[in-house]
Design a protein around this motif. Structure first.
Motif, PDB file in Angstrom:
ATOM      1  N   TYR A 273       0.867  -1.181   0.000  1.00  0.00           N
ATOM      2  CA  TYR A 273       0.000   0.000   0.000  1.00  0.00           C
ATOM      3  C   TYR A 273       0.905   1.232   0.000  1.00  0.00           C
ATOM      4  O   TYR A 273       2.009   1.184   0.542  1.00  0.00           O
ATOM      5  N   ASP A 274       0.420   2.310  -0.606  1.00  0.00           N
ATOM      6  CA  ASP A 274       1.309   3.452  -0.848  1.00  0.00           C
ATOM      7  C   ASP A 274       1.505   4.380   0.337  1.00  0.00           C
ATOM      8  O   ASP A 274       2.393   5.226   0.313  1.00  0.00           O
ATOM      9  N   THR A 275       0.664   4.287   1.354  1.00  0.00           N
ATOM     10  CA  THR A 275       0.760   5.235   2.464  1.00  0.00           C
ATOM     11  C   THR A 275       1.810   4.775   3.466  1.00  0.00           C
ATOM     12  O   THR A 275       1.714   3.672   3.994  1.00  0.00           O
TER      13      THR A 275
ATOM     14  N   ILE B  24     -17.997  18.953  -8.078  1.00  0.00           N
ATOM     15  CA  ILE B  24     -16.848  19.692  -7.543  1.00  0.00           C
ATOM     16  C   ILE B  24     -16.574  20.914  -8.425  1.00  0.00           C
ATOM     17  O   ILE B  24     -16.317  22.008  -7.928  1.00  0.00           O
ATOM     18  N   ARG B  37      -7.426   9.517  -4.910  1.00  0.00           N
ATOM     19  CA  ARG B  37      -6.809   8.226  -4.623  1.00  0.00           C
ATOM     20  C   ARG B  37      -6.976   7.413  -5.896  1.00  0.00           C
ATOM     21  O   ARG B  37      -8.089   7.248  -6.402  1.00  0.00           O
ATOM     22  N   HIS B  39      -6.149   4.138  -6.840  1.00  0.00           N
ATOM     23  CA  HIS B  39      -6.687   2.768  -6.783  1.00  0.00           C
ATOM     24  C   HIS B  39      -6.705   2.299  -5.338  1.00  0.00           C
ATOM     25  O   HIS B  39      -6.298   3.037  -4.432  1.00  0.00           O
ATOM     26  N   GLU B  40      -7.190   1.106  -5.133  1.00  0.00           N
ATOM     27  CA  GLU B  40      -7.459   0.601  -3.786  1.00  0.00           C
ATOM     28  C   GLU B  40      -6.242   0.682  -2.848  1.00  0.00           C
ATOM     29  O   GLU B  40      -6.371   0.956  -1.672  1.00  0.00           O
ATOM     30  N   GLU B  41      -5.063   0.432  -3.373  1.00  0.00           N
ATOM     31  CA  GLU B  41      -3.881   0.423  -2.513  1.00  0.00           C
ATOM     32  C   GLU B  41      -3.189   1.785  -2.467  1.00  0.00           C
ATOM     33  O   GLU B  41      -2.126   1.930  -1.877  1.00  0.00           O
ATOM     34  N   GLY B  42      -3.794   2.760  -3.147  1.00  0.00           N
ATOM     35  CA  GLY B  42      -3.141   4.059  -3.297  1.00  0.00           C
ATOM     36  C   GLY B  42      -3.250   4.938  -2.064  1.00  0.00           C
ATOM     37  O   GLY B  42      -4.038   4.676  -1.158  1.00  0.00           O
ATOM     38  N   GLU B  43      -2.446   6.002  -2.058  1.00  0.00           N
ATOM     39  CA  GLU B  43      -2.529   6.973  -0.976  1.00  0.00           C
ATOM     40  C   GLU B  43      -3.423   8.131  -1.400  1.00  0.00           C
ATOM     41  O   GLU B  43      -3.752   8.274  -2.573  1.00  0.00           O
ATOM     42  N   ARG B  44      -3.791   8.931  -0.440  1.00  0.00           N
ATOM     43  CA  ARG B  44      -4.611  10.111  -0.725  1.00  0.00           C
ATOM     44  C   ARG B  44      -3.671  11.242  -1.122  1.00  0.00           C
ATOM     45  O   ARG B  44      -2.799  11.622  -0.352  1.00  0.00           O
ATOM     46  N   MET B  83     -10.043   6.249  -8.730  1.00  0.00           N
ATOM     47  CA  MET B  83     -10.996   5.647  -7.815  1.00  0.00           C
ATOM     48  C   MET B  83     -11.789   6.671  -6.987  1.00  0.00           C
ATOM     49  O   MET B  83     -13.004   6.613  -6.928  1.00  0.00           O
ATOM     50  N   ASP B  84     -11.080   7.583  -6.338  1.00  0.00           N
ATOM     51  CA  ASP B  84     -11.761   8.540  -5.461  1.00  0.00           C
ATOM     52  C   ASP B  84     -11.307   9.958  -5.738  1.00  0.00           C
ATOM     53  O   ASP B  84     -10.124  10.191  -5.978  1.00  0.00           O
ATOM     54  N   LEU B  85     -12.251  10.878  -5.668  1.00  0.00           N
ATOM     55  CA  LEU B  85     -11.920  12.297  -5.793  1.00  0.00           C
ATOM     56  C   LEU B  85     -12.790  13.046  -4.804  1.00  0.00           C
ATOM     57  O   LEU B  85     -14.008  12.875  -4.774  1.00  0.00           O
ATOM     58  N   ILE B  86     -12.158  13.859  -3.977  1.00  0.00           N
ATOM     59  CA  ILE B  86     -12.900  14.577  -2.952  1.00  0.00           C
ATOM     60  C   ILE B  86     -12.526  16.057  -2.971  1.00  0.00           C
ATOM     61  O   ILE B  86     -11.371  16.399  -3.127  1.00  0.00           O
ATOM     62  N   GLY B  87     -13.526  16.903  -2.849  1.00  0.00           N
ATOM     63  CA  GLY B  87     -13.258  18.332  -2.831  1.00  0.00           C
ATOM     64  C   GLY B  87     -14.540  19.101  -3.067  1.00  0.00           C
ATOM     65  O   GLY B  87     -15.604  18.502  -3.146  1.00  0.00           O
ATOM     66  N   ASP B 217      -6.153  12.929   5.536  1.00  0.00           N
ATOM     67  CA  ASP B 217      -7.593  12.986   5.231  1.00  0.00           C
ATOM     68  C   ASP B 217      -7.957  14.331   4.620  1.00  0.00           C
ATOM     69  O   ASP B 217      -8.874  14.419   3.819  1.00  0.00           O
TER      70      ASP B 217
END
Lengths: 465, 285
Positions: A273-275, B24, B37, B39-44, B83-87, B217
């Motif tokens: 995982y990247d974090t 947005i 983010r 993909h699933e394993e990605g960071e924010r 996968m995810d976009l927030i703002g 976050d």
């Protein structure tokens, strides 16, 4: 009737020396036989104190009776009438002070292990091909918006859906569950279990909008144009710091950050995982609540040689659950009690290297009723550390109060509600959970969700505020 | 899934994505940012909003490939999903009629200063833009900037575009020619924002900088983005990201940005290996 065993049926657990190196859940759960044996200890009181002790009033003798008779499906049906999150409650509720604390057996012997039985029945259901569905009343045509998908929001959403209302939950993070997802570690509450219970709420027809920050994308007032009622369950997410020198050095975390990296973002699996997360060798955790225990135990699992918990009062005043303190001790967390940090010391690159502490003694009781810790002059000493986690609490997330005119807020930043109804100062807007009480427990948040649901349903049906 | 509508390469290692994000785009204001983010394993990943076309529901981000996640983002193409976009997150820039303002953009700070400059011009300010890059190859958004300012100065560290110098040198020249500057906005590398702030402080020019601390976050919950402003701890994600440049502790910010250098290096190394392996950009695929 057979003689009741004075001792509860123990739940098998991973050995401390093994589990301190993995993130797998600590207790294994009951087998069906163990569950039946434990359930048979229940006295089936006419006036069950356990139900009164439960903030969501689960029909405890009802579901336990079915377990005792081996009717697990029936037990689950009883459970789901009042609690849509039993696998979570069974794991993280402070049962010892709630249902189990009020169990009549507990007066003379060990109370019935209600939490363990609740957990058993939920986990048993997960092994079945189909889960017990809740009855949904005919559609009312009313629309409800829920802000925050933590325990308060999920409970209210489930209840309102059962009553036939259309429910949409808005969640700021990319995963639903709130503190259940980002705050509580895998070894205490596996994320797959949170997902399962959230999916159950979804299967009832509740819609979930993720990555949606109410207050930014839409305000509460804008939601009120679309929805007939709004519930605010945004929790207490703003981390508190002590404001002592060196708190912004590298390696000094808030518990929220430390746990969010590990739990939600799976930083313990970096680099898959990247974090990333700092895997310190000597970790100090400041605080004495459940969050502090979670952080101290997470540090061990991330590979710390020493995980030192620094708490300013004595063990008796520690707010953490006894079971969590016990688990932490078994795993080798070192307790520095009656101790408080006064400053942090860093190396030339700004990385924290030492924490300077002062010994404390207990003086007169303060407003909280607990004896107030007082520093002992001249008792300063230092502990070498490379990571520090500050777990001294959170204050309410200010985003919604700031962007909602007409919403009454206390000096502490909590939303003011009528405790019997969850109604705020703004028509059609309800609130509950940590955003109302300040940081508290999962089950209290669920109880608040339940109370608000009852009152919200009444408002939607009668229009009376 | 958020769809990538259009990808373009602005300079080596600098890419621009148009995203299908109508809600947005409708709310985005200059100075705000998003978190994505992949993909699933990605960071924010926090990224400043470079532009928005609310009528078309398009949100624009520009990023430099500096770490594993931005490199991976750079491998995505038209039609791919995020996968995810927030703002939109953070407080928007305070736009008023100040008089004469200078908007300074350093490197990939330029796409971030662009919507600010445009809004300031729309608010009837006289806008002087200064944008600086390491060399001519890396110059970004020169034409777009020219369209929204009254005067644009483009400089390069090595002088390869014929105008050698740092943005602070250009700002000094503007001050020296007797311009009365009412406010300065600076976005770019921390060291650049620090030097601009030191310069403007000498002349008493109020200066706003947009800080880029590590975020997680980005909604005020985790506290990683804490910055010291006027001796007080602030959260850049909810109290900022813009602050008074004369009061920011830039040295602390620079130090904190280095928290994960080793992990970032490791992630980049693994990413490069995976890239040369199967070329798909994901491990173990």
């Amino acid at each position: 009737m057979a003689k009741i065993s004075p001792k509860r049926t123990p739940m098998k657990e991973q050995a401390p020396e093994v589990r301190r190196h993995n993130f797998d859940e600590v207790p294994f759960g009951y087998t069906p036989e163990e569950a039946k044996v434990e359930a048979q200890r229940c006295l089936r009181c006419k006036k069950p104190g356990c139900v009164e002790g439960c903030p969501v009033q689960v029909d405890i003798p009802g579901f336990i009776r079915h377990i005792a008779e081996g009717n697990f499906l029936e037990a689950m049906k009883v459970m789901k009438r009042t609690n849509v999150l039993p696998a979570i409650c069974g794991r993280v509720c402070p049962q010892e002070t709630q249902c189990e604390g009020a169990c009549v057996l507990g007066k003379k012997m060990e109370p019935v292990a209600i939490g363990n039985l609740e957990r058993f029945i939920a986990d048993w259901e997960a092994t079945q091909p189909e889960c017990v569905m809740c009855e949904i009343q005919p559609a009312t045509g009313k629309k409800v918006a829920v802000i925050g998908s933590g325990p308060a929001g999920l409970t209210l959403a489930g209840d309102m859906r059962k009553l036939g209302h259309e429910v949409t939950i808005f969640e700021a993070l990319h995963k639903p569950g709130g503190v259940l997802m980002y705050g509580i570690p895998e070894f205490r509450l596996p994320k797959a279990i949170v997902e399962r219970e959230v999916n159950f709420v979804r299967s009832m027809g509740v819609r979930l909008e993720l990555n949606y920050v109410v207050g930014k994308l839409k305000t509460v007032d804008e939601l009120l144009e679309e929805f007939d009622a709004v519930f605010i369950g945004t929790g207490a997410g703003l981390p508190l710091f002590m404001n002592i020198p060196g708190e912004n050095y590298l390696g000094v975390y808030s518990a929220n950050e430390y746990l969010t990296r590990s739990n939600l973002m799976k930083a313990y699996l970096f680099p898959q995982y990247d974090t990333p997360i700092v895997k310190g060798k000597n970790v100090a955790v400041v605080g004495g609540g459940n969050v502090a225990m979670d952080a101290a135990r997470t540090a061990l699992r991330l590979g710390a040689q020493r995980s030192i918990l620094i708490y300013r009062r004595s063990r008796d005043e520690m707010p953490a659950r006894a079971a969590e303190i016990h688990h932490a001790e078994e795993e080798g967390v070192e307790f520095q009690l009656l101790t408080n940090p006064v400053r942090y010391i860093a190396d030339e690159n700004g990385w924290v290297r030492e924490v300077e502490c002062i010994r404390m003694e207990l003086g007169e009781p303060d407003a909280s009723g607990r004896r107030r810790p007082v520093p002992v002059p001249g008792s300063e000493f230092r502990i070498p550390v490379d990571t520090v986690v500050i777990a001294i609490g959170n204050s309410p997330n200010p985003l919604i109060p700031q962007t909602t005119p007409g919403l009454e807020v206390s000096k502490r930043g909590t939303i003011v509600v009528d405790p019997d109804t969850g109604r705020t100062s703004k028509r059609g807007v309800f609130a509950g959970g940590d955003i109302v009480t300040g940081a508290a427990t999962v089950i209290l948040a669920m109880g608040a969700g339940r109370i608000a649901a009852r009152s919200m349903d009444e408002y939607l049906r009668t229009g009376r505020w | 899934m958020v769809k990538i509508l259009k990808k373009s390469i602005l300079a080596p290692g600098v890419k621009r994505l148009e995203l299908d994000a109508p809600e947005i785009a409708r709310k985005a204001l200059p100075g705000q940012f998003v978190v994505l983010r992949i993909h699933e394993e990605g960071e924010r990943i926090p990224l400043t909003i470079a532009d928005a076309r609310p009528d078309e529901g398009v949100l624009v981000i520009v990023f430099q490939e500096v770490g594993k996640s931005t490199m991976l983002l750079g491998t995505l193409n038209d039609g791919d999903g995020i996968m995810d976009l927030i703002g939109p997150l953070g407080r928007p820039t305070e736009i008023e009629r100040f008089g004469t303002v200078v908007c300074v953009g350093g490197g990939v700070g330029t796409p971030e200063i662009y919507p600010v400059a445009r809004a300031l011009r729309q608010a009837n300010n006289r806008v002087i833009g200064i944008i600086g890059f390491r060399n001519r190859e890396l110059i970004l958004m020169e034409e777009e900037m020219r369209r929204v300012v009254d005067e644009l100065i483009v400089c390069t560290d090595d002088g390869s575009n014929g105008n050698k110098g740092l943005v602070t040198d250009m700002l000094q020249q503007v001050i020296d020619r007797g311009e009365k500057i009412d406010r300065c906005f600076a976005v770019g590398p921390v060291i650049m924002m620090k030097m601009v702030s030191l310069l403007t402080k000498k002349y008493g020019i109020p200066t706003i900088v947009s800080l880029n601390p590590i975020m997680l976050d980005a909604t005020g919950m985790c506290g990683v983005c804490r910055v010291e402003v006027d001796g007080q701890t602030k959260f850049a994600c909810v109290d900022g990201p813009e602050f008074d440049g004369h009061k920011v502790n830039f040295d602390l910010l620079m130090a904190r940005l280095k928290t994960y250098v080793n992990e970032e290096r490791q992630a980049v190394e693994l990413f490069r290996q995976a890239q040369t392996g199967c070329g798909c950009g994901r491990r173990g695929a």
